[in-house]
Design an enzyme around this catalytic site. Structure first.
Site, mmCIF file in Angstrom:
data_model
loop_
_atom_site.group_PDB
_atom_site.id
_atom_site.type_symbol
_atom_site.label_atom_id
_atom_site.label_comp_id
_atom_site.label_asym_id
_atom_site.label_seq_id
_atom_site.Cartn_x
_atom_site.Cartn_y
_atom_site.Cartn_z
ATOM 1 C CB THR A 1 41.180 30.108 39.569
ATOM 2 O OG1 THR A 1 40.196 29.814 38.578
ATOM 3 C CG2 THR A 1 42.556 30.119 38.924
ATOM 4 C CB ALA A 2 43.399 31.943 43.828
ATOM 5 N N GLY B 1 35.655 30.016 38.714
ATOM 6 C CA GLY B 1 35.626 31.294 39.398
ATOM 7 C C GLY B 1 37.016 31.700 39.852
ATOM 8 C CB CYS B 2 38.495 35.006 40.645
ATOM 9 S SG CYS B 2 37.132 35.747 41.564
ATOM 10 C CE1 TYR B 3 38.124 35.721 47.014
ATOM 11 C CE2 TYR B 3 35.788 35.764 46.439
ATOM 12 C CZ TYR B 3 36.893 36.364 47.022
ATOM 13 O OH TYR B 3 36.766 37.598 47.605
#
EC number: 1.2.1.38
Length: 325
Positions: free
Chosen positions: A148-149, A144-146
């Site tokens: 990943t970051a 997911g994007c969250y």
């Protein structure tokens, strides 16, 4: 050429996949699929007229299985129903959460898993950490994007911080997808800024499972289209120089850029880069990351994983030029 199918082509991540794959020297977009079918991609996205035009077919497992590579840009539950039938017949990159977690964590936060056997066959697609697993995999769970970051920010510091971190994560509205909701309505988001589903958000367990750290996770919605900024607060148990710790881990990573000041969304929007900054105040650590939520947090990361699965250079066709100004 690698015959490639995109399932869920009409969504934002499907569009980003198309844009990347049109410039890929080995992956050829051979078919688009959707839940209904019958539409044309250039009618949904007029920006594609004269560039790439194709009909979106109704999803059909037998048809999808004929392609060498399949991107599943579909919601959780829908993805595992397809993977259960497709696994072993093609290489799959799944955008959903269906294969990111162990069975208990998945079922605690999502729904009963109908394909638990393939949880063992999947690799978590964060290349900087799990690259060697991805290379050998036929099923990659795209993060997911969250997560990943957040995970990319935390990873160099796992051995240096105490358990229990606070993650303040801010995303553009496109992260919620195309479907309109009360929290993604223009009147709600324009000139506004708010947290949603704090502490209980599903991505908190994904971060915890991959880092081993207890996480207090608070997502917030920014009044911008794309991009994500994550601020992480932790307590050091060893005295370190944060920027040196980042450089020690990521010195040879092409798509991680270490900054000497707080990072900005605008510098990564439209790219596969993750920019990271870190600083300390005594024993308190601040980690700051930015990514493009639709690219590094979804579509370009999916292509990076596919590149590894087929033995190509990881960075092949990945976008590097930011949308500046």
């Amino acid at each position: 050429m690698i015959k490639t199918a995109i399932v869920g082509a009409s969504g934002y991540t499907g569009l980003e996949l198309i844009k990347i794959l049109l410039n890929h020297p080995h992956f050829e977009i051979s078919a688009l699929f959707g839940s209904e079918g019958g539409e044309r991609i250039e009618d949904i996205y007029p920006s594609l007229k004269g560039v790439f035009e194709a009909e979106i077919q109704k999803s059909d497992v037998e048809k999808i299985a004929k392609y060498d590579l399949v991107f599943l840009a579909v919601p959780h539950k829908t993805a595992m129903a397809l993977v259960k039938e497709l696994y072993g017949k093609t290489k799959i990159v799944d955008f959903s959460a269906d294969y990111r977690l162990n069975q208990k964590n998945y079922e605690d936060f999502y729904c009963p898993h109908i394909d638990p056997a393939n949880l063992e066959n999947s690799s978590y697609g964060l290349p900087e950490i799990f690259r060697e697993y991805v290379k050998k995999s036929n099923l990659v769970a795209n993060p997911g994007c969250y997560p990943t970051a957040t995970i990319l920010g935390l990873y160099p510091f796992i051995d240096y911080i105490e358990n229990g971190v606070f993650v303040d994560a801010k995303s553009g509205v496109s992260g919620a997808g195309k479907k309109l909701s009360a929290t993604t309505h223009f009147v709600k988001d324009n000139e506004n800024f708010f947290a949603y589903n704090p502490i209980k958000h599903r991505h908190s367990v994904e971060i915890k499972e991959k880092t081993g750290l207890d996480v207090t996770f608070v997502p917030q919605l920014l009044p911008i289209t794309r991009g994500m900024q994550v601020s992480i607060y932790a307590k050091l148990k060893k005295d370190i120089e944060p920027l040196e710790a980042l450089k020690n881990i990521y010195a040879n990573e092409e798509f991680i850029r270490i900054a000497d000041k707080p990072v900005e969304i605008k510098n990564v929007a439209g790219t596969h880069y993750c920019d990271i900054f870190a600083a300390k105040n005594g024993n308190m650590l601040f980690i700051n990351t930015v990514i493009d939520n639709l690219l590094r947090g979804a579509s370009s990361q999916a292509v990076a994983n596919a590149n590894l699965m087929f033995g190509y250079d990881e960075g092949l066709a990945l976008p590097k030029i930011a949308y500046v100004p």
